[in-house]
Scaffold this active site. Structure first.
Site, PDB file in Angstrom:
ATOM      1  N   ASP A   1      79.748  75.211  52.055  1.00 14.53           N
ATOM      2  CA  ASP A   1      80.746  74.944  53.108  1.00 14.53           C
ATOM      3  C   ASP A   1      81.763  76.090  53.117  1.00 14.53           C
ATOM      4  O   ASP A   1      82.009  76.714  54.151  1.00 14.53           O
ATOM      5  CB  ASP A   1      81.491  73.632  52.842  1.00 14.53           C
ATOM      6  CG  ASP A   1      80.645  72.406  53.140  1.00 14.53           C
ATOM      7  OD1 ASP A   1      79.785  72.474  54.035  1.00 14.53           O
ATOM      8  OD2 ASP A   1      80.856  71.380  52.461  1.00 14.53           O
TER       9      ASP A   1
ATOM     10  N   LYS B   1      79.847  64.569  47.425  1.00 13.70           N
ATOM     11  CA  LYS B   1      80.072  65.989  47.121  1.00 13.70           C
ATOM     12  C   LYS B   1      80.795  66.227  45.795  1.00 13.70           C
ATOM     13  O   LYS B   1      80.539  67.220  45.120  1.00 13.70           O
ATOM     14  CB  LYS B   1      80.869  66.655  48.253  1.00 13.70           C
ATOM     15  CG  LYS B   1      80.059  66.897  49.512  1.00 13.70           C
ATOM     16  CD  LYS B   1      80.865  67.686  50.531  1.00 13.70           C
ATOM     17  CE  LYS B   1      80.116  67.802  51.828  1.00 13.70           C
ATOM     18  NZ  LYS B   1      80.809  68.634  52.833  1.00 13.70           N
TER      19      LYS B   1
HETATM   20  P1  NAP Z   1      89.832  64.868  53.821  1.00 11.35           P
HETATM   21  O1  NAP Z   1      89.432  65.328  52.473  1.00 11.35           O
HETATM   22  O2  NAP Z   1      89.969  63.413  54.081  1.00 11.35           O
HETATM   23  O3  NAP Z   1      91.231  65.598  54.193  1.00 11.35           O
HETATM   24  C1  NAP Z   1      91.880  65.311  55.386  1.00 11.35           C
HETATM   25  C2  NAP Z   1      93.103  66.204  55.536  1.00 11.35           C
HETATM   26  O4  NAP Z   1      93.671  65.985  56.842  1.00 11.35           O
HETATM   27  C3  NAP Z   1      94.199  65.918  54.533  1.00 11.35           C
HETATM   28  O5  NAP Z   1      94.905  67.112  54.269  1.00 11.35           O
HETATM   29  C4  NAP Z   1      95.096  64.921  55.295  1.00 11.35           C
HETATM   30  O6  NAP Z   1      96.450  64.965  54.903  1.00 11.35           O
HETATM   31  C5  NAP Z   1      95.001  65.489  56.691  1.00 11.35           C
HETATM   32  N1  NAP Z   1      95.242  64.460  57.701  1.00 11.35           N
HETATM   33  C6  NAP Z   1      94.466  63.378  57.978  1.00 11.35           C
HETATM   34  N2  NAP Z   1      95.008  62.653  58.976  1.00 11.35           N
HETATM   35  C7  NAP Z   1      96.159  63.284  59.333  1.00 11.35           C
HETATM   36  C8  NAP Z   1      97.172  63.024  60.296  1.00 11.35           C
HETATM   37  N3  NAP Z   1      97.107  61.946  61.106  1.00 11.35           N
HETATM   38  N4  NAP Z   1      98.210  63.876  60.388  1.00 11.35           N
HETATM   39  C9  NAP Z   1      98.283  64.968  59.573  1.00 11.35           C
HETATM   40  N5  NAP Z   1      97.355  65.261  58.639  1.00 11.35           N
HETATM   41  C10 NAP Z   1      96.300  64.431  58.521  1.00 11.35           C
HETATM   42  O7  NAP Z   1      88.802  65.391  54.938  1.00 11.35           O
HETATM   43  P2  NAP Z   1      87.916  66.727  54.893  1.00 11.35           P
HETATM   44  O8  NAP Z   1      86.619  66.438  54.257  1.00 11.35           O
HETATM   45  O9  NAP Z   1      88.758  67.817  54.359  1.00 11.35           O
HETATM   46  O10 NAP Z   1      87.600  66.950  56.446  1.00 11.35           O
HETATM   47  C11 NAP Z   1      88.633  67.323  57.319  1.00 11.35           C
HETATM   48  C12 NAP Z   1      88.068  67.783  58.667  1.00 11.35           C
HETATM   49  O11 NAP Z   1      87.232  68.916  58.490  1.00 11.35           O
HETATM   50  C13 NAP Z   1      87.238  66.745  59.399  1.00 11.35           C
HETATM   51  O12 NAP Z   1      87.537  66.811  60.770  1.00 11.35           O
HETATM   52  C14 NAP Z   1      85.817  67.203  59.173  1.00 11.35           C
HETATM   53  O13 NAP Z   1      84.945  66.830  60.215  1.00 11.35           O
HETATM   54  C15 NAP Z   1      86.025  68.717  59.185  1.00 11.35           C
HETATM   55  N6  NAP Z   1      84.950  69.427  58.465  1.00 11.35           N
HETATM   56  C16 NAP Z   1      84.211  70.323  59.179  1.00 11.35           C
HETATM   57  C17 NAP Z   1      83.194  70.993  58.554  1.00 11.35           C
HETATM   58  C18 NAP Z   1      82.377  71.987  59.342  1.00 11.35           C
HETATM   59  O14 NAP Z   1      81.286  72.356  58.899  1.00 11.35           O
HETATM   60  N7  NAP Z   1      82.865  72.439  60.463  1.00 11.35           N
HETATM   61  C19 NAP Z   1      82.917  70.755  57.191  1.00 11.35           C
HETATM   62  C20 NAP Z   1      83.712  69.851  56.492  1.00 11.35           C
HETATM   63  C21 NAP Z   1      84.721  69.165  57.149  1.00 11.35           C
HETATM   64  P3  NAP Z   1      97.015  64.026  53.698  1.00 11.35           P
HETATM   65  O15 NAP Z   1      96.758  64.793  52.432  1.00 11.35           O
HETATM   66  O16 NAP Z   1      98.459  63.902  54.025  1.00 11.35           O
HETATM   67  O17 NAP Z   1      96.265  62.724  53.782  1.00 11.35           O
END
Ligand code: NAP
Length: 285
Positions: free
Chosen positions: A112, A76
């Protein structure tokens, strides 16, 4: 039953997904159901594109005259240098999940974030204009959602994240480059829920298979008129949603965002109004 060979012609327009891996994706089912429903001569395929071959794959979108593609993990952000133009939302989100191809010109969109806003207005009856929002997390999904909420007219965005510097970075981006005000707040967000209209949970906490995980959050301070969205959709009801619902708040999972990112991509590629309910039924949950 109509066979695939009867549906595909020499004029069939091709859309698809560039990702690695792609086998888990719901997008082919969602888009092909919509094409069939409207009788459009389009097909959607999933292409596993190794990270080293992304540039070639994007050249292929032009060379093979594809109508457009979705882009997913891990491409992306990396796809941006290969495109001709970005929407404001995609530029600020720093990520593209939909490419539209017109006569050799590739425009990168972020449906998104835009899809999240469309979900809020269409399904949750929530108009973001003038509202205050708390975003939990500061990763890719948080950035797409926060940027598009800001562009849709929210008044203030508060960002709480485990790593505070990332919350500060996202808040600064929103504050400096959109009309919305924004600031970082402590994680866990223990003082704020009463002051915001919308809370968006963007961390993977609670996602299958670790369904017992849940962000630390003052659920008792939520009010019934607040809207709470967890971007996780597997399971369809997370522990976070369960706890938030006990306060009477209106609670949604991430399926709406998934659906409407596809709806917007469909409309960009075909120029037709998407059959939203057909696409919704093609999703597994
Ligand atoms: P990402 O870029 O890896 O970001 C993950 C985020 O979650 C970061 O802010 C991270 O904090 C935090 N995090 C991870 N593990 C954690 C923990 N154990 N405790 C507290 N904070 C934690 O991932 P992303 O692409 O944003 O995706 C995040 C979620 O959104 C996923 O579940 C994904 O499936 C969902 N999502 C859904 C859709 C949809 O269409 N519904 C679309 C996209 C994503 P740090 O900065 O401290 O690491």
């Amino acid at each position: 039953m109509v066979s695939v060979s009867e549906l595909i012609s020499a004029r069939t327009r091709v859309c698809g997904l560039l990702g690695y891996p792609v086998e888990h994706s719901f997008s082919p089912a969602m888009h092909n159901a919509a094409f069939r429903h409207l009788g459009l001569d389009f097909v959607y395929l999933a292409f596993p594109v190794h990270p080293e071959r992304l540039e070639e794959a994007v050249a292929g979108v032009r060379a093979l005259h594809l109508a457009g593609v979705n882009v997913t993990v891990p491409h992306k952000e990396k796809v941006i240098p290969y495109l001709d133009e970005l929407t404001d939302g995609a530029r600020l989100a720093g990520a593209v999940n939909t490419i539209v191809h017109r006569e050799g010109h590739l425009v990168g969109h972020n449906t998104d974030g835009a899809g999240f806003v469309r979900f809020l207005t269409a399904d949750a009856g929530f108009n973001p204009a003038g509202k205050r929002v708390l975003v939990l997390g500061a990763g890719g999904a948080a950035r797409a959602v926060a940027v598009h909420l800001a562009l849709a007219g929210v008044e203030q965005v508060l960002v709480a994240n485990r790593t505070p510097s990332r919350a500060a970075e996202l808040a600064a981006l929103i504050h400096d480059q959109t009309p919305a005000r924004a600031c970082a707040v402590p994680w866990p967000a223990d003082v704020l829920p009463g002051e915001v209209d919308l809370i968006v949970q963007t961390t993977p906490l609670g996602m299958h298979p670790r369904v017992d995980a849940c962000p630390d959050f003052p659920f008792h301070r939520l009010r019934p008129e607040q809207v709470v969205v967890d971007l996780v959709y597997n399971p369809p009801r997370t522990l976070f949603m369960e706890r938030a619902a006990r306060s009477g708040a209106r609670v949604y999972n991430g399926l709406g965002m998934l659906l409407y990112q596809g709806v917007l991509a469909f409309e960009l590629w075909t120029g037709e109004r998407a059959p939203v309910e057909v696409m919704r039924r093609a999703l597994p949950f």
